[in-house]
Write a protein that holds these residues in place. Structure first.
Motif, PDB file in Angstrom:
ATOM      1  N   LEU A  67       0.835  -1.210   0.000  1.00 37.42           N
ATOM      2  CA  LEU A  67       0.000   0.000   0.000  1.00 37.42           C
ATOM      3  C   LEU A  67       0.869   1.259   0.000  1.00 37.42           C
ATOM      4  CD1 LEU A  67      -2.868  -0.907   2.510  1.00 37.42           C
ATOM      5  CD2 LEU A  67      -3.085  -0.503   0.050  1.00 37.42           C
ATOM      6  N   ALA A  68       1.926   1.253   0.791  1.00 42.50           N
ATOM      7  CA  ALA A  68       2.842   2.391   0.804  1.00 42.50           C
ATOM      8  C   ALA A  68       3.486   2.572  -0.560  1.00 42.50           C
ATOM      9  CB  ALA A  68       3.917   2.195   1.877  1.00 42.50           C
ATOM     10  N   GLY A  69       3.904   1.452  -1.166  1.00 42.23           N
ATOM     11  CA  GLY A  69       4.493   1.520  -2.495  1.00 42.23           C
ATOM     12  C   GLY A  69       3.533   2.071  -3.522  1.00 42.23           C
ATOM     13  N   PRO A  86      -1.869   3.522 -20.018  1.00 42.68           N
ATOM     14  CA  PRO A  86      -1.848   2.993 -18.649  1.00 42.68           C
ATOM     15  C   PRO A  86      -1.153   1.646 -18.485  1.00 42.68           C
ATOM     16  CG  PRO A  86      -4.011   2.668 -19.639  1.00 42.68           C
ATOM     17  CD  PRO A  86      -3.212   3.480 -20.623  1.00 42.68           C
ATOM     18  N   ILE A  87      -1.022   0.844 -19.541  1.00 44.29           N
ATOM     19  CA  ILE A  87      -0.499  -0.516 -19.349  1.00 44.29           C
ATOM     20  C   ILE A  87       0.974  -0.515 -18.924  1.00 44.29           C
ATOM     21  CG2 ILE A  87      -0.015  -2.715 -20.491  1.00 44.29           C
ATOM     22  CD1 ILE A  87      -2.566  -2.385 -22.076  1.00 44.29           C
ATOM     23  N   PRO A  88       1.887   0.193 -19.625  1.00 45.16           N
ATOM     24  CA  PRO A  88       3.279   0.218 -19.145  1.00 45.16           C
ATOM     25  C   PRO A  88       3.397   0.834 -17.746  1.00 45.16           C
ATOM     26  CG  PRO A  88       3.148   0.954 -21.412  1.00 45.16           C
ATOM     27  CD  PRO A  88       1.744   0.886 -20.916  1.00 45.16           C
ATOM     28  N   TRP A  89       2.596   1.880 -17.493  1.00 38.97           N
ATOM     29  CA  TRP A  89       2.606   2.505 -16.165  1.00 38.97           C
ATOM     30  C   TRP A  89       2.181   1.496 -15.100  1.00 38.97           C
ATOM     31  CZ3 TRP A  89      -2.054   3.328 -13.395  1.00 38.97           C
ATOM     32  CH2 TRP A  89      -1.913   4.035 -12.196  1.00 38.97           C
ATOM     33  N   ALA A  90       1.092   0.777 -15.359  1.00 43.18           N
ATOM     34  CA  ALA A  90       0.599  -0.194 -14.387  1.00 43.18           C
ATOM     35  C   ALA A  90       1.603  -1.321 -14.171  1.00 43.18           C
ATOM     36  CB  ALA A  90      -0.747  -0.762 -14.854  1.00 43.18           C
ATOM     37  N   ALA A  91       2.256  -1.748 -15.252  1.00 45.47           N
ATOM     38  CA  ALA A  91       3.230  -2.834 -15.131  1.00 45.47           C
ATOM     39  C   ALA A  91       4.427  -2.414 -14.288  1.00 45.47           C
ATOM     40  CB  ALA A  91       3.684  -3.282 -16.515  1.00 45.47           C
ATOM     41  N   LEU A  95       5.600  -3.715 -10.397  1.00 44.75           N
ATOM     42  CA  LEU A  95       6.922  -4.207 -10.016  1.00 44.75           C
ATOM     43  C   LEU A  95       7.476  -3.423  -8.834  1.00 44.75           C
ATOM     44  CD1 LEU A  95       9.394  -5.991 -10.517  1.00 44.75           C
ATOM     45  CD2 LEU A  95      10.179  -4.285 -12.182  1.00 44.75           C
ATOM     46  N   MET A  96       7.372  -2.102  -8.886  1.00 46.02           N
ATOM     47  CA  MET A  96       7.893  -1.279  -7.801  1.00 46.02           C
ATOM     48  C   MET A  96       7.105  -1.501  -6.504  1.00 46.02           C
ATOM     49  SD  MET A  96      10.495   0.393  -9.030  1.00 46.02           S
ATOM     50  CE  MET A  96      10.843  -1.093  -9.963  1.00 46.02           C
ATOM     51  N   ILE A  97       5.794  -1.710  -6.640  1.00 43.89           N
ATOM     52  CA  ILE A  97       4.962  -1.996  -5.467  1.00 43.89           C
ATOM     53  C   ILE A  97       5.362  -3.335  -4.854  1.00 43.89           C
ATOM     54  CG2 ILE A  97       2.600  -2.550  -4.748  1.00 43.89           C
ATOM     55  CD1 ILE A  97       1.682  -0.434  -6.844  1.00 43.89           C
ATOM     56  N   LEU A  98       5.685  -4.305  -5.707  1.00 40.88           N
ATOM     57  CA  LEU A  98       6.143  -5.610  -5.210  1.00 40.88           C
ATOM     58  C   LEU A  98       7.393  -5.449  -4.357  1.00 40.88           C
ATOM     59  CD1 LEU A  98       6.063  -8.704  -5.122  1.00 40.88           C
ATOM     60  CD2 LEU A  98       7.350  -8.700  -7.285  1.00 40.88           C
ATOM     61  N   TRP A  99       8.344  -4.626  -4.818  1.00 38.49           N
ATOM     62  CA  TRP A  99       9.557  -4.413  -4.024  1.00 38.49           C
ATOM     63  C   TRP A  99       9.205  -3.807  -2.658  1.00 38.49           C
ATOM     64  CZ3 TRP A  99      13.345  -7.247  -4.964  1.00 38.49           C
ATOM     65  CH2 TRP A  99      13.826  -7.491  -6.244  1.00 38.49           C
ATOM     66  N   MET A 140      17.655   0.296   2.188  1.00 34.20           N
ATOM     67  CA  MET A 140      18.719   0.396   1.190  1.00 34.20           C
ATOM     68  C   MET A 140      18.719  -0.823   0.275  1.00 34.20           C
ATOM     69  SD  MET A 140      22.807   0.060   1.556  1.00 34.20           S
ATOM     70  CE  MET A 140      23.277   1.554   2.391  1.00 34.20           C
ATOM     71  N   LEU A 141      18.535  -2.015   0.850  1.00 35.54           N
ATOM     72  CA  LEU A 141      18.521  -3.239   0.046  1.00 35.54           C
ATOM     73  C   LEU A 141      17.406  -3.188  -0.992  1.00 35.54           C
ATOM     74  CD1 LEU A 141      19.446  -6.105  -0.586  1.00 35.54           C
ATOM     75  CD2 LEU A 141      17.987  -6.912   1.280  1.00 35.54           C
ATOM     76  N   ARG A 142      16.224  -2.700  -0.601  1.00 37.43           N
ATOM     77  CA  ARG A 142      15.133  -2.559  -1.566  1.00 37.43           C
ATOM     78  C   ARG A 142      15.533  -1.640  -2.703  1.00 37.43           C
ATOM     79  NH1 ARG A 142      11.930   1.353  -2.723  1.00 37.43           N
ATOM     80  NH2 ARG A 142      12.458   2.549  -0.861  1.00 37.43           N
ATOM     81  N   GLU A 143      16.144  -0.498  -2.400  1.00 42.24           N
ATOM     82  CA  GLU A 143      16.566   0.425  -3.450  1.00 42.24           C
ATOM     83  C   GLU A 143      17.611  -0.216  -4.365  1.00 42.24           C
ATOM     84  OE1 GLU A 143      15.781   4.830  -1.468  1.00 42.24           O
ATOM     85  OE2 GLU A 143      17.833   4.173  -1.852  1.00 42.24           O
ATOM     86  N   GLN A 144      18.544  -0.974  -3.781  1.00 41.36           N
ATOM     87  CA  GLN A 144      19.583  -1.606  -4.590  1.00 41.36           C
ATOM     88  C   GLN A 144      18.988  -2.663  -5.520  1.00 41.36           C
ATOM     89  OE1 GLN A 144      21.909   0.801  -3.953  1.00 41.36           O
ATOM     90  NE2 GLN A 144      23.440  -0.802  -4.086  1.00 41.36           N
ATOM     91  N   LEU A 145      18.060  -3.441  -5.004  1.00 44.49           N
ATOM     92  CA  LEU A 145      17.461  -4.498  -5.818  1.00 44.49           C
ATOM     93  C   LEU A 145      16.587  -3.938  -6.925  1.00 44.49           C
ATOM     94  CD1 LEU A 145      16.561  -7.127  -3.066  1.00 44.49           C
ATOM     95  CD2 LEU A 145      18.366  -7.295  -4.788  1.00 44.49           C
ATOM     96  N   GLN A 146      15.789  -2.908  -6.618  1.00 42.48           N
ATOM     97  CA  GLN A 146      14.915  -2.351  -7.646  1.00 42.48           C
ATOM     98  C   GLN A 146      15.735  -1.654  -8.727  1.00 42.48           C
ATOM     99  OE1 GLN A 146      12.625   0.834  -5.576  1.00 42.48           O
ATOM    100  NE2 GLN A 146      13.661   2.236  -6.957  1.00 42.48           N
ATOM    101  N   GLY A 147      16.973  -1.266  -8.401  1.00 40.69           N
ATOM    102  CA  GLY A 147      17.841  -0.640  -9.379  1.00 40.69           C
ATOM    103  C   GLY A 147      18.672  -1.625 -10.176  1.00 40.69           C
ATOM    104  N   ALA A 148      18.397  -2.919  -9.992  1.00 44.31           N
ATOM    105  CA  ALA A 148      19.180  -3.936 -10.709  1.00 44.31           C
ATOM    106  C   ALA A 148      18.335  -5.044 -11.307  1.00 44.31           C
ATOM    107  CB  ALA A 148      20.216  -4.546  -9.752  1.00 44.31           C
ATOM    108  N   ILE A 149      17.161  -5.324 -10.736  1.00 45.13           N
ATOM    109  CA  ILE A 149      16.357  -6.484 -11.143  1.00 45.13           C
ATOM    110  C   ILE A 149      14.925  -6.035 -11.421  1.00 45.13           C
ATOM    111  CG2 ILE A 149      15.509  -8.749 -10.410  1.00 45.13           C
ATOM    112  CD1 ILE A 149      17.876  -8.853  -8.446  1.00 45.13           C
ATOM    113  N   PRO A 150      14.282  -6.499 -12.477  1.00 45.61           N
ATOM    114  CA  PRO A 150      14.823  -7.271 -13.603  1.00 45.61           C
ATOM    115  C   PRO A 150      15.260  -6.345 -14.737  1.00 45.61           C
ATOM    116  CG  PRO A 150      12.453  -7.197 -13.789  1.00 45.61           C
ATOM    117  CD  PRO A 150      12.816  -6.383 -12.555  1.00 45.61           C
ATOM    118  N   TYR A 151      15.869  -6.898 -15.745  1.00 44.95           N
ATOM    119  CA  TYR A 151      16.266  -6.172 -16.959  1.00 44.95           C
ATOM    120  C   TYR A 151      17.096  -4.918 -16.637  1.00 44.95           C
ATOM    121  CZ  TYR A 151      12.358  -9.016 -18.611  1.00 44.95           C
ATOM    122  OH  TYR A 151      11.501 -10.065 -18.876  1.00 44.95           O
TER     123      TYR A 151
END
Length: 535
Positions: A67-69, A86-91, A95-99, A140-151
């Motif tokens: 919810l915060a994400g 909206p589709i690329p935005w939602a996708a 992903l960012m909400i999942l992190w 910090m770990l969340r920021e590092q992971l979202q900046g590397a995974i996926p693609y």
């Protein structure tokens, strides 16, 4: 009451209070970034998000973390819908909400489980400190992971960037993006940790005040840090051109329109400089400003050479080049009075789903119309990240960051390692119109300038364009969506800031603290469960 106590005596926010805290925290975190840039809100934002998951059960931690994400990311990158829908935005939001949800699980388990470890329960200060450090490391770990995974990830929306216009900015030259994010998170959550430990022990409000004072002391210490000093080896008079072109993916334009706009803007710049009796050492054009295959377009190439000759300065342009294997490169090239030189940089971080389509058959089966819009496959560059440019100020090395290159920490390290004395951040923000995207990108570029201790020329086709000094000040800035050029004298800098030298190690330590905190939390919960089973 906003706080509940379970059968084990663990205190956490009630479900409705945690939902409110999570949503409010996410919205405040967005307000701390451009366009509002209300940087002080970053601290209550992180405190609220973390309070929402503090000592919760794992599944609830995931939900309120998500919810915060959602409250943060959905408005923060709303600019993605402008041209792509909206589709690329939602996708990307999903992903960012999942992190964020995974962060919520980890923070909930760490804070809940550490409370069960006997050695920590003996000292309120030790328990609060261990919980706060663990959550900061996990942030910090969340920021590092979202900046590397996926693609290759999406290193956007980081906590450190909220301070681009605040008094803590200079500290990023010592800590790097990751280190500053971790310390900001730590200072934000110490009062939360102390408050819940104090309630746990039934003690007075005094420990809470102590926690707030400790957080303020950390922030005051960060604000007192001057920028890390580096050696200045000279100065460069640089001009950057903003053509105000129709250069978006779906803009209705004729071939040659973008480069023509930049020719015109450059000629107007030279008219002005000649009238004022001034000169420049180098001229920078934005990403894609010379359109496709600029060296092969004879008339355009000759016109660029003549402009360079008239200016008495090389021109660094952006162009798209075809590779022998059928892929393309988003590139920067240098023109002098004799034509294109051998200096070339290829964008290292092409954007997935925009500049190339990963797993094309899979995604085409889901959204064929959107996938087919991505017709060219851009390859990641492998050339050095700094170009050698022969100017009237001497041969200089300019680090190049094309568009989203600027958001990735490894690119900053690569530019400095390749000897960059100044940074040319060429970008094309036309796809995002008058949204906050360009202002958010400029905030990242400003933070990067201080982290690297180098001036950054953030040059866009439509804005926001600015020349940023190594201390984060704007030396010149252009009004978005105007045809214009900016001129500034910037220092040429040698050496590495502590952030560049030790930023990777700082990030590793922060991640290790977070992982150890999570491991300790799991250990505490498992041990407590075993004890409870055996009576």
């Amino acid at each position: 009451m906003l706080v509940r106590t379970d059968a084990n005596g663990t205190r956490a926010l009630r479900w409705y209070a945690s939902v409110i805290a999570a949503v409010a925290g996410g919205l405040l975190l967005d307000a701390a970034t451009p366009g509002l840039s209300w940087w002080p809100l970053a601290f209550p934002a992180v405190a609220l998000v973390c309070a929402a998951v503090w000592q919760q059960r794992a599944r609830w931690g995931f939900l309120v973390g998500a919810l915060a994400g959602a409250a943060f990311w959905m408005p923060h990158i709303g600019w993605l819908t402008l041209y792509l829908g909206p589709i690329p935005w939602a996708a990307l939001c999903a992903l960012m909400i999942l992190w964020f949800g995974l962060f919520g699980v980890a923070a909930a388990v760490a804070t809940r489980g550490l409370r069960r470890i006997a050695i920590l329960r003996r000292s309120a200060a030790a328990l609060a400190g261990a919980q706060a450090a663990s959550v900061a490391g996990l942030w910090m770990l969340r920021e590092q992971l979202q900046g590397a995974i996926p693609y290759g990830g999406f290193a956007w929306g980081r906590l450190a960037t909220t301070q681009a216009d605040g008094p803590l900015l200079q500290s990023v030259s010592w800590l790097g993006f990751a280190g500053l994010s971790a310390l900001l998170a730590f200072a934000s959550v110490v009062p939360v940790a102390v408050a819940l430990v104090a309630r746990d022990r039934g003690t007075s409000v005094r420990p809470v005040l102590v926690g707030v004072a400790a957080s303020l002391a950390v922030l005051v210490a960060l604000a007192a840090l001057p920028a890390a000093p580096l050696e200045q080896s000279g100065a460069l008079r640089v001009a950057a051109v903003q053509g105000n072109s129709k250069s978006g993916i779906f803009d209705d334009r004729e071939a040659g329109g973008v480069i023509r706009d930049h020719f015109t803007a450059t000629e107007e710049l030279l008219d002005r400089l000649e009238a004022e009796g001034r000169t420049v050492d180098v001229i920078v054009w934005p990403e894609n400003s010379a359109e496709f295959a600029a060296p092969d377009q004879l008339i355009r190439s000759q016109r660029l050479a003549k402009l360079a000759e008239r200016a008495g300065a090389p021109i660094v342009v952006g162009t798209v080049l075809a590779n022998e294997d059928g892929t393309y490169s988003n590139s920067s090239l240098v023109w002098n009075s004799e034509g294109p030189t051998d200096a070339r940089y290829d964008k290292r971080y092409p954007v997935p789903f925009a500049e190339y389509m990963p797993n094309r058959p899979f995604f085409r089966a889901i959204v064929p119309d959107l996938v087919d819009l991505v017709q060219l496959e851009y390859a990641p560059g492998t050339r050095p990240s700094a170009l050698e440019v022969d100017t009237s100020a001497g041969v200089i090395r300019a680090g190049i960051a094309i568009c989203f290159d600027i958001i990735f920490d490894p690119q900053a390290v690569a530019m400095a390692s390749d000897g960059a004395q100044v940074i040319f951040a060429q970008t094309n923000n036309a796809d995002f119109g008058r949204t906050d995207e360009s202002a958010q990108q400029l905030a990242i570029a400003r933070t990067r300038a201080v982290e690297m201790g180098r001036a950054v020329v953030n040059d866009s086709t439509v804005g926001t364009s600015a020349v940023v000094a190594p201390d984060g000040r704007s030396l010149d800035e252009l009004q978005p969506f105007t045809r214009d050029a900016m001129v500034a004298e910037v220092p040429l800098v040698e050496g590495l800031t502590p952030a560049l030298r030790f930023g990777g190690a700082i990030a590793s330590v922060g991640v290790l603290v977070g992982v150890l905190g999570l491991a300790g939390g799991v250990f505490g919960l498992v041990r407590a469960r075993r004890v409870s089973r055996h009576g």
